[in-house]
Design a protein around this motif. Sequence first.
Motif, PDB file in Angstrom:
ATOM      1  N   HIS A 188       0.845  -1.240   0.153  1.00  0.00           N
ATOM      2  CA  HIS A 188       0.077   0.070   0.077  1.00  0.00           C
ATOM      3  C   HIS A 188       0.954   1.152  -0.127  1.00  0.00           C
ATOM      4  O   HIS A 188       0.684   2.226  -0.877  1.00  0.00           O
ATOM      5  CB  HIS A 188      -1.090  -0.165   1.207  1.00  0.00           C
ATOM      6  CG  HIS A 188      -1.769   1.048   1.526  1.00  0.00           C
ATOM      7  ND1 HIS A 188      -2.610   1.701   0.702  1.00  0.00           N
ATOM      8  CD2 HIS A 188      -1.437   2.056   2.494  1.00  0.00           C
ATOM      9  CE1 HIS A 188      -2.982   2.946   1.307  1.00  0.00           C
ATOM     10  NE2 HIS A 188      -2.242   3.135   2.311  1.00  0.00           N
ATOM     11  N   LEU A 189       2.117   1.293   0.849  1.00  0.00           N
ATOM     12  CA  LEU A 189       2.730   2.499   0.779  1.00  0.00           C
ATOM     13  C   LEU A 189       3.589   2.582  -0.471  1.00  0.00           C
ATOM     14  O   LEU A 189       3.811   4.060  -0.786  1.00  0.00           O
ATOM     15  CB  LEU A 189       3.895   2.439   2.201  1.00  0.00           C
ATOM     16  CG  LEU A 189       2.870   2.243   3.461  1.00  0.00           C
ATOM     17  CD1 LEU A 189       4.016   2.211   4.659  1.00  0.00           C
ATOM     18  CD2 LEU A 189       2.129   3.553   3.854  1.00  0.00           C
ATOM     19  N   VAL A 190       4.173   1.646  -0.975  1.00  0.00           N
ATOM     20  CA  VAL A 190       4.856   1.701  -2.310  1.00  0.00           C
ATOM     21  C   VAL A 190       3.935   2.224  -3.414  1.00  0.00           C
ATOM     22  O   VAL A 190       4.451   3.116  -4.047  1.00  0.00           O
ATOM     23  CB  VAL A 190       5.543   0.352  -2.598  1.00  0.00           C
ATOM     24  CG1 VAL A 190       5.940   0.471  -3.877  1.00  0.00           C
ATOM     25  CG2 VAL A 190       6.451   0.114  -1.615  1.00  0.00           C
ATOM     26  N   LEU A 191       2.626   1.798  -3.365  1.00  0.00           N
ATOM     27  CA  LEU A 191       1.586   2.055  -4.287  1.00  0.00           C
ATOM     28  C   LEU A 191       1.435   3.719  -4.161  1.00  0.00           C
ATOM     29  O   LEU A 191       1.413   4.643  -5.235  1.00  0.00           O
ATOM     30  CB  LEU A 191       0.481   1.346  -4.414  1.00  0.00           C
ATOM     31  CG  LEU A 191       0.764   0.058  -4.998  1.00  0.00           C
ATOM     32  CD1 LEU A 191      -0.443  -0.544  -4.798  1.00  0.00           C
ATOM     33  CD2 LEU A 191       1.190   0.083  -6.615  1.00  0.00           C
ATOM     34  N   ARG A 192       1.207   4.106  -2.964  1.00  0.00           N
ATOM     35  CA  ARG A 192       0.864   5.517  -2.620  1.00  0.00           C
ATOM     36  C   ARG A 192       2.081   6.474  -3.156  1.00  0.00           C
ATOM     37  O   ARG A 192       1.949   7.728  -3.501  1.00  0.00           O
ATOM     38  CB  ARG A 192       0.827   5.785  -0.952  1.00  0.00           C
ATOM     39  CG  ARG A 192      -0.559   5.408  -0.400  1.00  0.00           C
ATOM     40  CD  ARG A 192      -0.637   5.845   0.804  1.00  0.00           C
ATOM     41  NE  ARG A 192      -0.677   7.113   0.925  1.00  0.00           N
ATOM     42  CZ  ARG A 192      -0.802   7.813   2.394  1.00  0.00           C
ATOM     43  NH1 ARG A 192      -0.780   6.807   3.347  1.00  0.00           N
ATOM     44  NH2 ARG A 192      -1.014   8.969   2.362  1.00  0.00           N
ATOM     45  N   LEU A 193       3.373   6.002  -2.777  1.00  0.00           N
ATOM     46  CA  LEU A 193       4.550   6.801  -3.306  1.00  0.00           C
ATOM     47  C   LEU A 193       4.614   6.860  -4.792  1.00  0.00           C
ATOM     48  O   LEU A 193       4.847   8.143  -5.428  1.00  0.00           O
ATOM     49  CB  LEU A 193       5.573   6.371  -2.573  1.00  0.00           C
ATOM     50  CG  LEU A 193       5.899   6.671  -1.261  1.00  0.00           C
ATOM     51  CD1 LEU A 193       7.134   5.684  -0.462  1.00  0.00           C
ATOM     52  CD2 LEU A 193       6.072   8.153  -0.938  1.00  0.00           C
TER      53      LEU A 193
END
Length: 199
Positions: A188-193
Motif C-alpha cells: 500500500h505504501l509503495v503504491l501511494r508513493l
Amino acid sequence: MITVNPVTLEGQGVRLEPLAQEHRDALVAAATDGQLWELWFTSVPTPQEAAGYITDALNGQRLGHMLPWVVRELASGEIIGTTRYHDIVAAIDRVEIGYTWYATRWQRTHVNTACKLLLLTHAFDSLGCKVVGLRTDRFNTGSQRAIAALGARQDGALRHHQARRDGTARDSVMFSILAAEWPDVKRHLVLRLARHAGD
C-alpha cells in the motif's frame, strides 16, 4: 529479542539521520515554519526548548527505549523535521513510531509516507519486530487520519494516558501494525508513493 541501534535510513527522497545536538538550529528552523509549537496537542519544542528536547531523546536512546532521527529532504539538503522509535520493548519485539513532525511546507506531501516506509521496513524486515505501534492525541485528528491512511489499525483509546507539553493529561488514540499485516501495508505504501511521483 530485537536489538535497536542508531542507523541511517534513506529512500524516496529522504534520509533519516541519527539525532544529535548539532541538529538543534536546523530543528528550530523547521519548527519555525508554521510555529509548530503553538499546536498544544503536539510535542514540538519551542526554540528555547529544542536543546532539552534533543537531550531527552538522546537520554531515552541511552536507556534503550528510544531511537530518534532527524529527517533530511535530499533534493534541498534541508532538515525538515524529526521522528523516532519510542516505548521500545525489546523482550516482545515491539517499537512505536512517534514524536513525528515536519515543517509546515512538507506536511501533506510524500515525506510522511516515505519516512514511515523506511521506519516500518527497518522495524519489520531488519529488526524482526512482531508489532509496530503508533499513537496520537485524541484532539490531533489530522494525525489520526494520517496514521489510518498508512494502513495501521486503531486499537482503541487510553484515557488520561500521557502528559502533554503543557502539563495537561491527554487521551491517546492507539494504532498498530502486526508483522502478518506488514506485506499488505508495505504494498500500500509503495503504491501511494508511486502515485505521488506520477502526479
